[in-house]
Design a protein around this motif. Structure first.
Motif, short mmCIF file in Angstrom:
data_model
loop_
_atom_site.label_atom_id
_atom_site.label_comp_id
_atom_site.label_asym_id
_atom_site.label_seq_id
_atom_site.Cartn_x
_atom_site.Cartn_y
_atom_site.Cartn_z
N LEU A 134 6.89 81.07 70.96
CA LEU A 134 5.95 82.01 70.34
C LEU A 134 5.34 82.94 71.39
CD1 LEU A 134 4.36 83.03 67.87
CD2 LEU A 134 2.71 81.19 68.26
N THR A 135 4.97 82.35 72.53
CA THR A 135 4.32 83.14 73.58
C THR A 135 5.29 84.20 74.14
OG1 THR A 135 3.01 81.18 74.09
CG2 THR A 135 3.02 82.93 75.74
N TYR A 137 7.90 85.42 72.48
CA TYR A 137 8.19 86.35 71.39
C TYR A 137 7.07 87.37 71.23
CZ TYR A 137 9.83 87.94 66.83
OH TYR A 137 10.29 88.69 65.79
N GLN A 138 5.82 86.90 71.34
CA GLN A 138 4.67 87.81 71.25
C GLN A 138 4.74 88.89 72.32
OE1 GLN A 138 1.24 85.34 71.63
NE2 GLN A 138 1.14 84.85 69.44
N GLN A 141 8.90 90.58 71.80
CA GLN A 141 9.43 90.80 70.44
C GLN A 141 10.93 90.49 70.33
OE1 GLN A 141 7.07 91.39 68.23
NE2 GLN A 141 5.56 91.60 69.87
N ASN A 277 -1.90 79.65 71.24
CA ASN A 277 -0.71 79.67 70.38
C ASN A 277 -0.34 78.28 69.87
OD1 ASN A 277 -0.24 82.41 70.39
ND2 ASN A 277 1.03 82.35 72.25
N TYR A 280 -1.74 77.71 66.46
CA TYR A 280 -1.09 78.45 65.37
C TYR A 280 0.27 77.86 65.03
CZ TYR A 280 -4.72 81.66 66.84
OH TYR A 280 -5.93 82.19 67.21
N HIS B 19 6.97 83.26 62.93
CA HIS B 19 6.29 84.28 62.12
C HIS B 19 5.08 83.70 61.38
CE1 HIS B 19 10.14 86.74 62.43
NE2 HIS B 19 9.19 87.40 63.06
N GLU B 22 2.28 83.55 63.77
CA GLU B 22 1.70 84.88 63.98
C GLU B 22 0.73 85.23 62.85
OE1 GLU B 22 1.82 86.29 66.82
OE2 GLU B 22 3.47 87.74 66.85
N GLN B 23 1.11 84.87 61.64
CA GLN B 23 0.23 85.10 60.50
C GLN B 23 -1.10 84.37 60.68
OE1 GLN B 23 0.71 87.04 57.70
NE2 GLN B 23 2.44 87.80 58.89
N LYS B 25 -2.41 83.48 63.37
CA LYS B 25 -3.16 84.11 64.46
C LYS B 25 -3.92 85.34 63.97
CE LYS B 25 -3.02 85.71 69.11
NZ LYS B 25 -2.31 85.83 70.37
N SER B 26 -3.23 86.19 63.21
CA SER B 26 -3.86 87.45 62.82
C SER B 26 -4.88 87.25 61.70
CB SER B 26 -2.80 88.47 62.43
OG SER B 26 -2.00 87.94 61.41
#
Lengths: 302, 302, 302
Positions: A134-135, A137-138, A141, A277, A280, B19, B22-23, B25-26
């Motif tokens: 995730l880290t 990818y953030q 991308q 992260n 999440y 993904h 990420e959701q 997180k935001s």
């Protein structure tokens, strides 16, 4: 006002309690507010445990506390019987960390609750792997075409193998650096062993591993300072990194060993972001297994 | 239904999890129900810890459990890195008790979460001090002109100095009594050392301190019984107190040492009331720092 | 943003905190969401503790964590003072497990919170007894005329005596089997000692007790295997049971000792059902004492 001994209860009161219990049994759904979760950490890992707990609380799960130190497993109960007990008591999902490799093989197919592996032996640690992904990818991308160098104690690392495999599958280019005696030839198909000083210049991601004081004595091959100079991320090495490249570490960091003290919170460092992260990604993992449970229930109903 | 190893996940499932994370997180705010708190007690103090926990629950805070005994700090992690980790994981406020004097000096200005000191070394213990003040205030509706005598092990007491200072600031008249070797000349500016038998007659508040078995051997200078006779609140001394005056003690009480067993729950005793007040004052302290955080957030927004 | 020392607070801020605390005190009911519970386990029993915790959570009680290992009771505080402290802090109900027989005799009549006995010494364990009764009642819808054989270490069992008494009161026929040295002549009025092989054929319920490794050495009189052959539920014995009869065990089971490994989850076994029932019966017990508290409060008001 108390219930202390059976002698305090008349036969009528006893039967009243039995009937009340039957009511609770048949109305399960009314008293359930949410799924029930517990964290079974048979090996210490405050960081991972707290991160899972935060994820569970943010999802609004109900938590049952479980203290592996005082558990019946200490009286010789098997892991299977312990987990089966938690299932009987009504838990929906347990996160387990256990010192034995693939401890879950004795559980899968035999229990109805869901298990998330919080780390086993020196084997798997999927939530750590996913938070690392995730880290990355953030940041970029994408995974395709990225160069990721994993540095340090490759052979004893829970994380190194899973990360190398997952990154390969997702199209990244992986390589390893560190002391020769800590390289692992069974990972040769996942990437080459390289010189750290060269890797530092080429990598998009430098993934530093923790030196496990608990497992090795530093004294044997090198002092802390020698390790830092030869295999650590010194300030000098950091200056040679590409402008866009980042530093990762699973933490806790041995400051001044794997990474210079001054670099732990530098602009390139994603170390505390990895921790954030972690919450999440663990929320996502928990929700994923809970959704699957719901799907299975609906199948049975329809 | 489980997540056990990375091999159980397809690339698509992996990306799906990323993904979803990420959701989360935001949309932080959607899953947050309340502020998150943890109690970091590196030194045992059940009473203080439970009182803070009750305060946190009554305020409706979400709690993350933290076991200092099994924490990574045992692996040599600094307090700073531990607190920084909790901040990254999403905690808003931590209550810390630590054996080191002014442990918080390495934290302030470097962390974004709020810290409430639950006691440091032999130094500060503001929640104990404030609950003592609250108990006195409830009784007399003022501090001005009250005579407060602090009795016992002044020199080793976390509470004696803070209480003496705060009471002085608020206009009370403070004095000290107890064994000569436990007096502390650095407190001379806060009040005189006096004879207990005289003080008992004049005081509005007798604040008895706990004799710390853990720190001193009784044997050296006096037995438990000798201490009680010379420096304890005996029934005889209690009879000489003014009608309106009260007895306080931070607890746990050594019954028959600092105070006669029969006096612990007598009409003058505010010992259990102090414990009750501890919850209310800690609620006020937590709400105070949380309000300040809100104020800061609003400043940034506007 | 922190509260670290009394010096950080102005006199005005101090008084503000005192007033805020007073508000919390007078508005108790507004911040209370539910009754407050704590589990005080001075003796390890994960299974019972987790079951009570699940019951408490399902009832929506607020929980305060209490770690008996680090409690002030270790500093010599009496159980009475510990419980009185919890009462002062605002707890409504505590579940206590304690190694001392009838530990509650020093508490009853002196405390205002409610106590549920989670097991004392080798004496009482009403929630275990009630869950056993519930399991039998669910099966047969009656107690009258049932034959229940309790097998094993009768003399050291918390459960044997209470179960035998309660079953007698409810009209069941009770008998005991097991090694001669573990029989208890003080239970003679509750039922005869019988031969296991005969009892197996006649019983509606076989209630196997756990052999306590912690308390006896197996070595003295028999090996694990010898125990199993002589006093355990072997596959051979199970085949002689009546079609409708059931197997019970308080767990954790020593597989292959009290019961053949293959029988723990067989059709007749109610072992995991007992665990499930434990949650419902504990919900009923908790609700029962909480209802009584409410009734008492109303009496005072009217």
């Amino acid at each position: 006002m108390h219930i202390l001994t059976m002698d305090d209860l008349t036969n009528e009161q006893m039967l009243e309690l039995l009937h009340a219990a039957e009511q609770y049994k048949s109305n399960k759904q009314c008293t359930f507010h949410s799924a029930f979760a517990a964290n079974l950490f048979f090996e210490n890992s405050t960081r991972t445990k707290i991160s899972f707990e935060m994820a569970e609380r943010r999802l609004g799960l109900s938590m049952i506390s479980f203290d592996a130190q005082t558990a019946s497993i200490q009286k010789g109960e098997t892991l299977y019987d312990t987990v089966k007990t938690l299932e009987a008591i009504g838990l929906d999902v347990v996160v387990i960390r256990h010192m034995e490799d693939r401890y879950f093989d004795e559980l899968t197919g035999r229990v109805k609750l869901s298990i998330i592996n919080g780390g086993d032996g020196t084997g798997h640690h999927p939530s750590q792997c996913l938070l690392d992904l995730l880290t990355i990818y953030q940041e970029f991308q994408r995974f395709n075409g990225l160069t990721v160098t994993i540095v340090g104690d490759i052979s004893h690392s829970r994380v190194a193998r899973s990360n190398a495999e997952a990154l390969n599958r997702l199209g990244a280019y992986v390589q390893f650096a560190g002391p020769q005696e800590w390289m692992d030839s069974s990972l040769d198909h996942l990437g080459p062993n390289v010189e750290l000083d060269q890797a530092v210049k080429e990598s998009d991601v430098l993934m530093m591993l923790r030196v496990q004081h608990e497992r090795h004595a530093f004294g044997v091959s090198f002092s802390k300072d020698q390790y830092h100079q030869q295999y650590g991320l010194t300030e000098e090495r950091e200056r040679k990194m590409k402008p866009s490249s980042i530093i990762m570490h699973p933490a806790p960091v041995n400051r001044g060993v794997e990474i210079a003290d001054s670099l732990v919170e530098c602009d390139r460092s994603r170390i505390f972001k990895q921790m954030e992260n972690g919450v999440y990604i663990r929320m996502a993992m928990l929700q994923y297994v809970l959704n699957q449970r719901e799907a299975i229930k609906h199948e049975f109903v329809n």
